[in-house]
Enzyme design. Structure first.
Site, PDB file in Angstrom:
ATOM      1  N   GLU A   1      -9.130   1.517  -2.286  1.00 15.77           N
ATOM      2  CA  GLU A   1      -9.279   1.544  -0.833  1.00 15.77           C
ATOM      3  C   GLU A   1     -10.646   2.096  -0.449  1.00 15.77           C
ATOM      4  O   GLU A   1     -10.871   3.298  -0.477  1.00 15.77           O
ATOM      5  CB  GLU A   1      -8.166   2.393  -0.212  1.00 15.77           C
TER       6      GLU A   1
ATOM      7  N   HIS B   1      -2.321  -3.298   4.683  1.00 17.82           N
ATOM      8  CA  HIS B   1      -1.528  -2.430   5.559  1.00 17.82           C
ATOM      9  C   HIS B   1      -2.134  -2.401   6.961  1.00 17.82           C
ATOM     10  O   HIS B   1      -2.830  -1.479   7.337  1.00 17.82           O
ATOM     11  CB  HIS B   1      -1.365  -1.021   4.981  1.00 17.82           C
TER      12      HIS B   1
ATOM     13  N   HIS C   1      -8.680  -2.011   7.518  1.00 15.83           N
ATOM     14  CA  HIS C   1      -9.722  -1.007   7.797  1.00 15.83           C
ATOM     15  C   HIS C   1     -11.053  -1.605   8.258  1.00 15.83           C
ATOM     16  O   HIS C   1     -11.897  -0.849   8.751  1.00 15.83           O
ATOM     17  CB  HIS C   1      -9.984  -0.091   6.588  1.00 15.83           C
TER      18      HIS C   1
ATOM     19  N   ASP D   1       0.258   5.527  -0.959  1.00 16.54           N
ATOM     20  CA  ASP D   1      -0.745   6.539  -1.293  1.00 16.54           C
ATOM     21  C   ASP D   1      -0.191   7.709  -2.095  1.00 16.54           C
ATOM     22  O   ASP D   1      -0.781   8.795  -2.106  1.00 16.54           O
ATOM     23  CB  ASP D   1      -1.391   7.082  -0.013  1.00 16.54           C
TER      24      ASP D   1
ATOM     25  N   ASP E   1       2.293   1.860   3.799  1.00 15.33           N
ATOM     26  CA  ASP E   1       1.363   3.001   3.839  1.00 15.33           C
ATOM     27  C   ASP E   1       2.099   4.328   3.714  1.00 15.33           C
ATOM     28  O   ASP E   1       1.682   5.344   4.272  1.00 15.33           O
ATOM     29  CB  ASP E   1       0.511   2.979   5.100  1.00 15.33           C
TER      30      ASP E   1
ATOM     31  N   HIS F   1     -13.140   1.976   4.149  1.00 13.26           N
ATOM     32  CA  HIS F   1     -12.066   2.820   4.661  1.00 13.26           C
ATOM     33  C   HIS F   1     -12.438   3.094   6.120  1.00 13.26           C
ATOM     34  O   HIS F   1     -12.718   2.143   6.856  1.00 13.26           O
ATOM     35  CB  HIS F   1     -11.882   4.097   3.821  1.00 13.26           C
TER      36      HIS F   1
ATOM     37  N   HIS G   1       0.835  -1.207   0.000  1.00 13.69           N
ATOM     38  CA  HIS G   1       0.000   0.000   0.000  1.00 13.69           C
ATOM     39  C   HIS G   1       0.863   1.247   0.000  1.00 13.69           C
ATOM     40  O   HIS G   1       1.653   1.478   0.915  1.00 13.69           O
ATOM     41  CB  HIS G   1      -0.899   0.011   1.234  1.00 13.69           C
TER      42      HIS G   1
END
Length: 433
Positions: free
Chosen positions: A180, A269, A248, A23, A376, A207, A21
């Site tokens: 996500e 993650h 999540h 971003d 992450d 999420h 993961h």
């Protein structure tokens, strides 16, 4: 460079490190004030590069000064904070081939970190819903695919496990897409299938907020796990060969998914709840079931998921947000006063050794065949000491080698386990009836 780090770097040259993961695509969207169409990717030599010569009137090379830094050193130490990038005057212009200020990720640091494959998150916030969420995730897919296409010497889109192996062998970073948050499909299995057709290879079911058909770890109980439609989503994901990502989601959603799943699931993650009591982490009873499912828990580096002190600090920040009438689940609002809060409440530190403790714990409970890594990076403002950016993976593997991990076990952690799960998800896929 220590002998153990030398061994770690050699290992990552031979076995693909697949991070679960990152971003960066959302971070780039934010640099463009939320408009992904404004993001322009350039590279050295491009006529649109900020340091390019304007033409015959200025035939000399661009200045070698701070405005045009060279690639970060691939040596043993982390390149450290990225130098100002050439596009600093225009944050919508991005040159990933040079250090990119304000991010954890760029091509020099990926190379320094030995990253062989990356799941790029096409995240959209759960404040979006319906058509808005669908449009935003499509924009993020477009942005990420443009990013990959802009650097063909370093990145290549990967759709299968075989693609990952081929691209890694060619010396490029195999680039996969992960969505996500189930809100991005707007309750439509058709949208889900189209995301797969566009290259998305995992979907995180939620999420930070519930999605109606699945409960999130950081929201109030609603469905109590998965609804019947939520079970249909899981079944359809596995039928088309898309990995189900349980980071999540609530513990009830984790268990409901494992009840339904016939192919491996992942946590892209998340860390271990037994070591850090934060709802985003994975309980031991789920890790035990994950082994039977042949899935993979990819340990993350987010300080609040690694260190109990950091988790408690974040809980206090959320309590302060609620006291101010703000929704603690809205990250934009939560972090709007974070700097102010830090003045009186200094942020504690998480350490690389604590991340290694989580890796060891997942191995102990689920088995070495069921652990991976999902940093992450660029999805968290705070970073773990020793794991400040994507260049630092060799330091983590050096720590694990120091703890007695064998080379085959390190190779499984780096990417072998995720490749197996992806391959099994592909094998399970069935034509639409």
């Amino acid at each position: 460079m220590s002998e153990l780090e030398r061994q770690a770097r050699d290992l990552l040259r031979r076995f693909p490190l697949i991070d679960g993961h990152n971003d960066l695509p959302w971070a780039l969207r934010q640099r463009a004030a939320g408009d992904p169409q404004r993001v322009r990717f350039v590279s050295p030599g491009s006529p649109t590069h900020p340091t390019a010569s304007p033409g015959p009137a200025s035939p000399g090379p661009a200045s070698p000064g701070p405005a045009s830094p060279g690639p970060a050193s691939p040596g043993p130490a982390s390149p450290g904070p990225a130098a100002p990038d050439p596009a600093a005057a225009d944050p919508t212009v991005v040159d990933l081939a040079a250090p990119v200020a304000g991010t954890h990720t760029d091509l020099p640091r990926l190379a320094a970190g030995g990253v062989g494959a990356q799941f790029w998150s096409v995240y959209v916030p759960s404040s979006l819903a319906g058509d808005g969420a669908v449009a935003a995730v499509l924009e993020q897919i477009d942005l990420t695919r443009r990013m990959i296409a802009a650097y063909p010497q370093a990145l290549e889109l990967a759709l299968t496990a075989a693609d990952v192996e081929r691209i890694f062998a060619a010396g490029r970073v195999a680039s996969l897409l992960g969505a996500e948050g189930g809100h991005a499909i707007a309750n439509s299995l058709g949208v889900l299938r189209m995301l797969y057709a566009l290259g998305v290879r995992y979907l995180t079911l939620t999420h930070n907020n519930n999605v109606g058909w699945a409960d999130a770890a950081t929201d109030d109980v609603d469905a109590g796990g998965l609804t019947d439609f939520g079970r249909d989503v899981v079944r359809e994901m596995q039928r088309i060969g898309m990995l189900v990502d349980l980071s999540h989601v609530s513990a009830a959603t984790m268990h409901d998914t494992l009840d339904v799943a016939s192919a491996p699931v992942i946590f892209s993650h998340s860390s271990a709840l037994a070591l850090c009591d934060y709802p985003r982490n994975v309980p031991d009873d789920v890790l035990t079931r994950l082994a039977a499912n042949r899935g993979v828990a990819m340990v993350t580096f987010v300080p609040a998921f690694v260190s109990q002190q950091c988790a408690d600090w974040l809980d206090d920040l959320k309590a302060e947000a609620a006291r101010r009438g703000l929704d603690p689940r809205d990250l934009g609002k939560l972090f709007s006063f974070k700097s102010e809060w830090e003045q009186a409440h200094p942020v504690p530190e998480a350490t690389l050794a604590q991340v290694a403790d989580h890796v060891d714990h997942v191995r102990e409970i689920a088995g070495v065949a069921h652990v991976g890594l999902g940093g992450d990076f660029d999805g968290t403002g705070d970073v773990t000491v020793g794991l400040q950016d994507v260049s630092r993976y060799p330091a983590l593997f050096a720590e694990l080698l120091h703890r007695g991990w064998s080379e085959p076990d390190c190779a499984a952690l780096a990417g072998g386990n995720l490749l197996r799960a992806l391959r099994e998800a592909e094998s399970y896929a069935r034509p639409q009836p």
